[in-house]
Write an enzyme that holds these catalytic residues in place. Structure first.
Site, mmCIF file in Angstrom:
data_model
loop_
_atom_site.group_PDB
_atom_site.id
_atom_site.type_symbol
_atom_site.label_atom_id
_atom_site.label_comp_id
_atom_site.label_asym_id
_atom_site.label_seq_id
_atom_site.Cartn_x
_atom_site.Cartn_y
_atom_site.Cartn_z
ATOM 1 N N HIS A 66 0.823 -1.212 0.000
ATOM 2 C CA HIS A 66 0.000 0.000 0.000
ATOM 3 C C HIS A 66 0.857 1.262 0.000
ATOM 4 C CE1 HIS A 66 0.604 -0.568 4.355
ATOM 5 N NE2 HIS A 66 0.302 0.713 4.503
ATOM 6 N N HIS A 68 0.960 5.458 1.313
ATOM 7 C CA HIS A 68 0.472 6.566 2.134
ATOM 8 C C HIS A 68 1.019 7.858 1.543
ATOM 9 C CE1 HIS A 68 -1.109 4.753 5.888
ATOM 10 N NE2 HIS A 68 -0.281 3.774 5.615
ATOM 11 N N TYR A 132 -16.106 29.149 15.868
ATOM 12 C CA TYR A 132 -15.828 30.403 15.155
ATOM 13 C C TYR A 132 -17.061 30.867 14.371
ATOM 14 C CZ TYR A 132 -13.893 33.641 11.753
ATOM 15 O OH TYR A 132 -13.657 34.727 10.959
ATOM 16 N N GLN A 136 -19.810 34.355 14.957
ATOM 17 C CA GLN A 136 -19.823 35.440 13.979
ATOM 18 C C GLN A 136 -21.039 36.346 14.117
ATOM 19 O OE1 GLN A 136 -17.091 36.215 11.831
ATOM 20 N NE2 GLN A 136 -16.446 34.909 13.520
#
Length: 146
Positions: A66, A68, A132, A136
């Site tokens: 595999h 990554h 966040y 607002q």
């Protein structure tokens, strides 16, 4: 491309800071990259594909069965197209170099399993962004009263 402190990338018309962790496996989990030479060849192939597709490989590991990758690329590119470029291009180039491996382990003609795993990464957690955004309206409301 201009890279700021904190990994923020400034392009004409947009600014971004995201990264993708991409993992995919060989067909049948057959071990194809079993020597340092085979690992280096696949790493070179992936680096070439990244360069051709304006993708930055921030980290890479080629395992026996595999791959990554930690990637960053412009928001104008679809993640699925980036995956197709890596998987399709690397299989074709690797089999050109090693038809014997194709014949021995990948007789169906496919180096990679059709599936993959991809996750997005950034400098902020999901909870930070949620907080966040939630703040607002309060900030706007407060500043409009002043």
């Amino acid at each position: 491309m201009n890279k700021d402190v904190g990994g923020v990338i400034h392009e004409r018309g947009y600014v971004y800071n995201f990264h993708f962790h991409l993992i995919w496996v060989t067909k049948y989990r057959h071990e194809a990259f079993t020597t340092p030479k085979l690992v280096a060849e696949m790493a070179d192939i992936l680096t070439k594909i990244a360069r051709l597709n304006e993708v930055t490989i921030e980290q890479m590991e080629v395992m026996p069965d595999h791959i990554h990758l930690l990637l960053s690329f412009k928001p104008k590119y679809a993640p699925t197209n980036v995956v197709k470029a890596f998987k399709g291009g690397s299989a074709r180039l690797f089999f050109e170099l090693h038809p014997e491996i194709k014949a021995q382990k990948f007789w169906g003609g496919h180096l990679w399993s059709p599936s993959y795993f991809m996750s997005t990464l950034g400098d902020m957690s999901k909870k930070t962004v949620e907080n966040y955004i939630a703040s607002q309206r309060k900030r706007w409301w407060h500043s409009s009263l002043v």
